[in-house]
Design a protein around this motif. Structure first.
Motif, PDB file in Angstrom:
ATOM      1  N   LEU A  23      14.726   0.860   1.966  1.00  0.00           N
ATOM      2  CA  LEU A  23      15.122   1.357   0.645  1.00  0.00           C
ATOM      3  C   LEU A  23      14.141   2.417   0.148  1.00  0.00           C
ATOM      4  N   GLU A  24      12.871   2.179   0.376  1.00  0.00           N
ATOM      5  CA  GLU A  24      11.854   3.094  -0.111  1.00  0.00           C
ATOM      6  C   GLU A  24      11.906   4.460   0.582  1.00  0.00           C
ATOM      7  N   VAL A  25      12.364   4.495   1.816  1.00  0.00           N
ATOM      8  CA  VAL A  25      12.489   5.783   2.511  1.00  0.00           C
ATOM      9  C   VAL A  25      13.938   6.269   2.532  1.00  0.00           C
ATOM     10  N   LYS A  26      14.782   5.560   1.786  1.00  0.00           N
ATOM     11  CA  LYS A  26      16.203   5.921   1.662  1.00  0.00           C
ATOM     12  C   LYS A  26      16.919   5.964   3.016  1.00  0.00           C
ATOM     13  N   GLN A  27      16.629   4.966   3.832  1.00  0.00           N
ATOM     14  CA  GLN A  27      17.246   4.842   5.153  1.00  0.00           C
ATOM     15  C   GLN A  27      18.470   3.945   5.038  1.00  0.00           C
ATOM     16  N   SER A  28      19.504   4.258   5.758  1.00  0.00           N
ATOM     17  CA  SER A  28      20.713   3.434   5.721  1.00  0.00           C
ATOM     18  C   SER A  28      20.555   2.196   6.593  1.00  0.00           C
ATOM     19  N   GLY A  29      21.491   1.258   6.456  1.00  0.00           N
ATOM     20  CA  GLY A  29      21.486   0.047   7.272  1.00  0.00           C
ATOM     21  C   GLY A  29      20.818  -1.147   6.630  1.00  0.00           C
ATOM     22  N   VAL A  30      20.557  -1.062   5.340  1.00  0.00           N
ATOM     23  CA  VAL A  30      19.846  -2.127   4.630  1.00  0.00           C
ATOM     24  C   VAL A  30      20.697  -3.385   4.493  1.00  0.00           C
TER      25      VAL A  30
ATOM     26  N   ALA B 292      13.634 -14.581   7.629  1.00  0.00           N
ATOM     27  CA  ALA B 292      14.115 -14.001   6.371  1.00  0.00           C
ATOM     28  C   ALA B 292      13.121 -13.006   5.783  1.00  0.00           C
ATOM     29  N   GLN B 293      11.827 -13.345   5.800  1.00  0.00           N
ATOM     30  CA  GLN B 293      10.841 -12.456   5.185  1.00  0.00           C
ATOM     31  C   GLN B 293      10.719 -11.141   5.939  1.00  0.00           C
ATOM     32  N   THR B 294      10.831 -11.186   7.240  1.00  0.00           N
ATOM     33  CA  THR B 294      10.802  -9.960   8.019  1.00  0.00           C
ATOM     34  C   THR B 294      11.965  -9.058   7.613  1.00  0.00           C
ATOM     35  N   ARG B 295      13.140  -9.654   7.469  1.00  0.00           N
ATOM     36  CA  ARG B 295      14.330  -8.879   7.072  1.00  0.00           C
ATOM     37  C   ARG B 295      14.161  -8.296   5.667  1.00  0.00           C
ATOM     38  N   ILE B 296      13.555  -9.071   4.772  1.00  0.00           N
ATOM     39  CA  ILE B 296      13.312  -8.592   3.406  1.00  0.00           C
ATOM     40  C   ILE B 296      12.325  -7.428   3.431  1.00  0.00           C
ATOM     41  N   ASN B 297      11.252  -7.569   4.183  1.00  0.00           N
ATOM     42  CA  ASN B 297      10.262  -6.493   4.298  1.00  0.00           C
ATOM     43  C   ASN B 297      10.909  -5.224   4.857  1.00  0.00           C
ATOM     44  N   LEU B 298      11.702  -5.396   5.900  1.00  0.00           N
ATOM     45  CA  LEU B 298      12.358  -4.251   6.517  1.00  0.00           C
ATOM     46  C   LEU B 298      13.306  -3.583   5.530  1.00  0.00           C
TER      47      LEU B 298
ATOM     48  N   GLU C 145       0.814  -1.218   0.000  1.00  0.00           N
ATOM     49  CA  GLU C 145       0.000   0.000   0.000  1.00  0.00           C
ATOM     50  C   GLU C 145       0.853   1.277   0.000  1.00  0.00           C
ATOM     51  N   ASP C 146       2.154   1.114  -0.260  1.00  0.00           N
ATOM     52  CA  ASP C 146       3.079   2.259  -0.317  1.00  0.00           C
ATOM     53  C   ASP C 146       3.108   3.058   0.980  1.00  0.00           C
ATOM     54  N   LYS C 147       3.194   2.329   2.084  1.00  0.00           N
ATOM     55  CA  LYS C 147       3.302   2.944   3.409  1.00  0.00           C
ATOM     56  C   LYS C 147       4.557   2.400   4.105  1.00  0.00           C
ATOM     57  N   PRO C 148       5.746   2.768   3.567  1.00  0.00           N
ATOM     58  CA  PRO C 148       6.981   2.170   4.085  1.00  0.00           C
ATOM     59  C   PRO C 148       7.296   2.496   5.537  1.00  0.00           C
ATOM     60  N   GLN C 149       6.927   3.672   6.018  1.00  0.00           N
ATOM     61  CA  GLN C 149       7.205   4.000   7.425  1.00  0.00           C
ATOM     62  C   GLN C 149       6.455   3.054   8.363  1.00  0.00           C
TER      63      GLN C 149
END
Length: 142
Positions: A87-94, A76-82, A55-59
């Motif tokens: 990435l979508e909010v351009k946050q570091s630590g990916v 694994a899926q939780t890490r992928i989602n995070l 739904e394009d609500k990355p926060q």
């Protein structure tokens, strides 16, 4: 007297609705309810984070994924989602999340199969999902 549905049953019903094509927008309130009733059910938080991403609500996806990760840091899926939300909010630590997801996928064939199925599902619902395409490439590149 109204019948109350157990959180696990509510979760299973919501998954069935999702698989039948119900929109993420309609399912988000159901998953919020499940998470409120069973706050230690990491899979519900993971699903909620996925729905927020669709739904394009990355926060909001980040918040849900972090709650899931506190319960099960090796999903694994939780890490992928995070990672996708970050990435979508351009946050570091990916990178750390992608590397852990990649190691989990490589270590367990059943985890790999589930992650592959989730990528396919994500692209069927959101074909031009750039952050997910990037993560898929990083996880499955040799």
């Amino acid at each position: 007297m109204a019948e109350t549905i157990a959180p696990n049953e509510l979760f299973d019903n919501a998954i069935e609705k999702y698989q039948a094509g119900e929109s993420p927008a309609k399912l988000i309130p159901i998953f919020i309810d499940v998470c409120n009733k069973s706050p230690k059910l990491d899979s519900a938080w993971t699903c909620l984070s996925w729905l927020y991403l669709l739904e394009d609500k990355p926060q909001l996806a980040i918040k849900a994924a972090l709650k899931s990760m506190k319960i099960d840091p090796f999903d694994a899926q939780t890490r992928i989602n995070l990672a996708a939300a970050m990435l979508e909010v351009k946050q570091s630590g990916v990178r750390e999340h992608i590397e852990l997801a990649k190691s989990l996928v490589e270590a367990a064939p059943e985890v790999r199969a589930q992650v592959v199925a989730n990528f396919e599902d994500g692209f069927s619902r959101k074909p031009d999902w750039a952050s997910l395409k990037r993560i898929e490439k990083l996880i499955f590149e040799d």
